[in-house]
Design a protein around this motif. Structure first.
Motif, short mmCIF file in Angstrom:
data_model
loop_
_atom_site.label_atom_id
_atom_site.label_comp_id
_atom_site.label_asym_id
_atom_site.label_seq_id
_atom_site.Cartn_x
_atom_site.Cartn_y
_atom_site.Cartn_z
N ALA A 190 59.73 47.17 45.90
CA ALA A 190 58.84 47.97 45.05
C ALA A 190 58.24 47.12 43.94
O ALA A 190 57.04 47.22 43.64
CB ALA A 190 59.61 49.15 44.47
N TYR A 191 59.07 46.25 43.31
CA TYR A 191 58.55 45.36 42.27
C TYR A 191 57.48 44.43 42.85
O TYR A 191 56.42 44.24 42.25
CB TYR A 191 59.67 44.51 41.67
N TYR A 192 57.77 43.85 43.99
CA TYR A 192 56.83 42.92 44.62
C TYR A 192 55.52 43.63 44.97
O TYR A 192 54.43 43.09 44.74
CB TYR A 192 57.46 42.31 45.88
N THR A 193 55.62 44.84 45.51
CA THR A 193 54.42 45.60 45.86
C THR A 193 53.60 45.89 44.61
O THR A 193 52.38 45.72 44.60
CB THR A 193 54.81 46.92 46.56
N ARG A 194 54.28 46.33 43.56
CA ARG A 194 53.57 46.69 42.33
C ARG A 194 52.95 45.46 41.66
O ARG A 194 51.83 45.53 41.15
CB ARG A 194 54.55 47.37 41.36
N GLU A 195 53.65 44.33 41.67
CA GLU A 195 53.18 43.16 40.94
C GLU A 195 52.26 42.25 41.75
O GLU A 195 51.37 41.61 41.19
CB GLU A 195 54.39 42.35 40.46
N GLU A 196 52.43 42.18 43.06
CA GLU A 196 51.66 41.24 43.87
C GLU A 196 50.65 41.91 44.80
O GLU A 196 49.48 41.58 44.79
CB GLU A 196 52.61 40.36 44.70
N ILE A 197 51.12 42.85 45.59
CA ILE A 197 50.26 43.43 46.63
C ILE A 197 49.25 44.41 46.04
O ILE A 197 48.08 44.39 46.40
CB ILE A 197 51.12 44.09 47.73
N GLY A 198 49.69 45.25 45.11
CA GLY A 198 48.79 46.24 44.50
C GLY A 198 47.55 45.62 43.89
O GLY A 198 46.42 46.04 44.18
N PRO A 199 47.70 44.60 43.02
CA PRO A 199 46.49 43.98 42.44
C PRO A 199 45.58 43.34 43.49
O PRO A 199 44.36 43.41 43.37
CB PRO A 199 47.06 42.91 41.50
N ARG A 200 46.17 42.75 44.53
CA ARG A 200 45.34 42.15 45.58
C ARG A 200 44.56 43.22 46.34
O ARG A 200 43.39 43.03 46.67
CB ARG A 200 46.20 41.35 46.55
N VAL A 201 45.20 44.35 46.61
CA VAL A 201 44.52 45.44 47.31
C VAL A 201 43.39 45.98 46.42
O VAL A 201 42.28 46.21 46.89
CB VAL A 201 45.52 46.55 47.70
N ARG A 202 43.69 46.19 45.12
CA ARG A 202 42.65 46.69 44.21
C ARG A 202 41.49 45.70 44.12
O ARG A 202 40.32 46.11 44.14
CB ARG A 202 43.24 46.92 42.81
N GLU A 203 41.81 44.41 44.05
CA GLU A 203 40.77 43.40 43.97
C GLU A 203 39.91 43.39 45.24
O GLU A 203 38.69 43.33 45.18
CB GLU A 203 41.42 42.03 43.77
N GLY A 204 40.55 43.46 46.40
CA GLY A 204 39.80 43.52 47.66
C GLY A 204 38.96 44.78 47.76
O GLY A 204 37.82 44.74 48.23
N TYR A 205 39.50 45.90 47.30
CA TYR A 205 38.76 47.16 47.31
C TYR A 205 37.52 47.04 46.43
O TYR A 205 36.42 47.41 46.84
CB TYR A 205 39.67 48.30 46.83
N ASP A 206 37.71 46.52 45.20
CA ASP A 206 36.58 46.39 44.29
C ASP A 206 35.57 45.37 44.78
O ASP A 206 34.37 45.52 44.56
CB ASP A 206 37.08 45.96 42.89
N GLN A 207 36.04 44.33 45.47
CA GLN A 207 35.15 43.27 45.91
C GLN A 207 34.40 43.62 47.20
O GLN A 207 33.23 43.29 47.35
CB GLN A 207 35.95 41.99 46.12
N TYR A 208 35.06 44.34 48.13
CA TYR A 208 34.44 44.56 49.44
C TYR A 208 34.03 46.01 49.68
O TYR A 208 32.93 46.28 50.13
CB TYR A 208 35.40 44.12 50.56
N VAL A 209 34.91 46.94 49.41
CA VAL A 209 34.66 48.33 49.78
C VAL A 209 33.64 48.98 48.85
O VAL A 209 32.70 49.65 49.31
CB VAL A 209 35.98 49.14 49.81
N VAL A 210 33.81 48.82 47.54
CA VAL A 210 32.91 49.48 46.59
C VAL A 210 31.46 49.04 46.77
O VAL A 210 30.56 49.89 46.85
CB VAL A 210 33.40 49.26 45.14
N PRO A 211 31.15 47.73 46.86
CA PRO A 211 29.74 47.36 47.07
C PRO A 211 29.17 47.87 48.40
O PRO A 211 28.02 48.30 48.47
CB PRO A 211 29.75 45.83 47.05
#
Length: 193
Positions: free
Chosen positions: A44-65
């Motif tokens: 859970a810590y790893y998901t919250r600290e590492e995977i979550g920000p990467r998913v948000r960054e990918g979402y903002d970079q690829y999906v939103v545009p």
């Protein structure tokens, strides 16, 4: 059934060995549960600290545009379609409906003049033409669709007018006199000779 002392001692040793094994297994299971709980916590810590920000960054970079571009494109096409309908289709349908109504009015006037015996006036009404100015440019896709819809509407209107004015003798069927049950039983009740 009596057992020898030797057998009883062996069974006692076997029983104590099984109990010891059982307690060891209980310890192993408790340790495994504790280890699994710690692993869940670390995941859970790893998901919250590492995977979550990467998913948000990918979402903002690829999906939103991509979604925004699709929304803009759809809005642009919807605006173009609305403009085409307002500019081309509605006036064309209005022209077709107006022309069809004018034809119906002339047909009614000619028919009433013919029934009144004024065949000259009836001939004049039938020879009148509705003038439509030709457009300077050819019709686009919306124009072709509008023309098709207009033709379908005109044909439907002319068919309705034809159905209204035609004389169809087969539509009127004389009512047959109903046979009452009393009259049929009276004939059956008469004595046969």
């Amino acid at each position: 059934m009596s057992l020898t002392r030797k057998r009883q001692k062996e069974l006692k040793r076997l029983r104590s060995g099984a109990e010891e094994l059982w307690s060891q297994q209980q310890e192993v299971l408790a340790n495994a549960n504790a280890l699994a709980a710690e692993a869940r916590k670390q995941a859970a810590y790893y998901t919250r600290e590492e995977i979550g920000p990467r998913v948000r960054e990918g979402y903002d970079q690829y999906v939103v545009p991509t979604a925004q571009a699709a929304k803009d494109t759809a809005g642009r096409y919807a605006g173009q379609a609305r403009e085409k309908v307002v500019r081309d289709v509605i006036p064309a349908v209005g022209t077709v409906v107006g022309t069809a109504l004018s034809v119906v009015d002339h047909a009614r006037a000619a028919r009433s003049a013919a029934f009144a015996g004024d065949f000259q006036k009836a001939r004049k009404e039938l020879s009148k033409k509705v003038k439509v100015e030709p457009q300077k440019s050819g019709p686009g896709a919306g124009g072709v669709i509008a023309i098709g819809l207009g033709l379908i509407a005109a044909v439907g209107l002319l068919y309705a007018v034809w159905q209204t004015f035609r004389a169809d003798d087969e539509l009127w069927v004389a009512d047959e006199e109903p046979t009452t049950p009393a009259s049929s039983t009276d004939s059956a009740a008469e004595p046969q000779q």
